[in-house]
Enzyme design. Sequence first.
Site, PDB file in Angstrom:
ATOM      1  N   ALA A  67       0.801  -1.233   0.000  1.00  0.00           N
ATOM      2  CA  ALA A  67       0.000   0.000   0.000  1.00  0.00           C
ATOM      3  C   ALA A  67       0.829   1.276   0.000  1.00  0.00           C
ATOM      4  CB  ALA A  67      -0.925   0.001   1.216  1.00  0.00           C
ATOM      5  N   TYR A  97       7.631 -14.094 -13.632  1.00  0.00           N
ATOM      6  CA  TYR A  97       6.606 -13.101 -13.264  1.00  0.00           C
ATOM      7  C   TYR A  97       5.278 -13.509 -13.896  1.00  0.00           C
ATOM      8  CZ  TYR A  97       4.218  -8.578 -12.996  1.00  0.00           C
ATOM      9  OH  TYR A  97       3.306  -7.565 -12.746  1.00  0.00           O
ATOM     10  N   VAL A 134       5.092  -9.669   3.495  1.00  0.00           N
ATOM     11  CA  VAL A 134       3.986 -10.611   3.258  1.00  0.00           C
ATOM     12  C   VAL A 134       4.476 -12.038   3.062  1.00  0.00           C
ATOM     13  CG1 VAL A 134       2.416  -8.864   2.318  1.00  0.00           C
ATOM     14  CG2 VAL A 134       3.888 -10.186   0.753  1.00  0.00           C
TER      15      VAL A 134
END
Length: 264
Positions: free
Chosen positions: A13, A151, A65
Amino acid sequence: MYANGKVALVTGAAQGIGRAMVEELLNKGAALAMVDQNRIAGEQCKASLDEKFGSNRTLFIQCDVTDQEQLRDAFQRTVKHFGRLDILVNNAGVNNEKDWEKTIEVNLISVIRGTYIGLELMNKKNGGQGGVIINISSLAGLTPAAYQPVYSASKHGVIGFTRSIAAMASIGNYGVRVNTVCPAFVDTPLLESIDKEENMGEYFQYKDNIKDMMKLFGILDPSLIAQGLVRLIEDETANGAVMKITTSRGIHFEEFSAQQRTKV
Ligand SMILES: NC(=O)C1=CN([C@@H]2O[C@H](COP(=O)(O)OP(=O)(O)OC[C@H]3O[C@@H](n4cnc5c(N)ncnc54)[C@H](O)[C@@H]3O)[C@@H](O)[C@H]2O)C=CC1
Ligand SMILES: CC/C=C\C[C@H](O)/C=C/C=C\C=C\C=C\C(=O)[C@@H](O)C/C=C\CCC(=O)O
């Protein structure tokens, strides 16, 4: 669901698409936990948003994370602080073909883990109040990306997992909708990774090819991705949706044949 009065958790964020999503959700009246590994950027982001929206609307939580304990703690701190969780955006992502295991860990494994923790909290079958989860993929999750194979694999995985868990959420009457967003190139610091050998590895020699693609396809403003997010939050019929966002067609959706849709 309208975001007004709801509580959201957004990973990644502190900048880029995640910050644009935070601002859009604040504009819509939500309160948010801003989760990011970058403490400096996160605290600067919060300070800037506090000036416009007040300090009680956001909580910054430093979290990697990929660390299971940190991620679970971030969710628990969010519910402890705001009292609930209604909206989850698994947005944090990296582009690293050299340390490709990291790309899988951040872009796919952490999205899966975050989704499962979010479901623990929101699933009506678990005593939750329902909600909505949006996982951020990419157009590279729908098309081959010669210069970013891992990716692309991570983003293909996000789509497959999201569509599958959305079907389970429907079958199991979780009261939670799960969708994914697939942007083309977006004007964020992530694009700087194209120019770094430590990110591109053996594909660094093709950096100008990617730049040619960006010139050809254009570069989106992060605010358009945030608008797509709100649309998925507000559309109660959206579950298992694959939203695409491109300069040529704006916000639109991947269409799947009857055979490709899960029979529930
Ligand atoms: N920029 C683009 O062209 C596109 C980006 N995306 C996806 O959008 C998402 C957001 O990307 P951008 O905003 O462009 O990138 P960005 O690099 O500008 O922002 C990503 C944010 O995630 C955070 N982050 C990275 N790894 C983390 C970790 N392990 N734990 C916690 N936070 C972490 C970073 O600190 C950063 O604040 C990513 O999933 C990306 O793959 C999808 C399509 C296009
Ligand atoms: C360092 C940058 C890393 C990742 C950025 C992003 O995640 C990767 C994007 C990879 C490919 C983007 C391709 C974009 C293609 C287009 O925008 C147009 O050619 C549209 C192509 C297909 C969309 C089809 C449709 O609109 O239905």
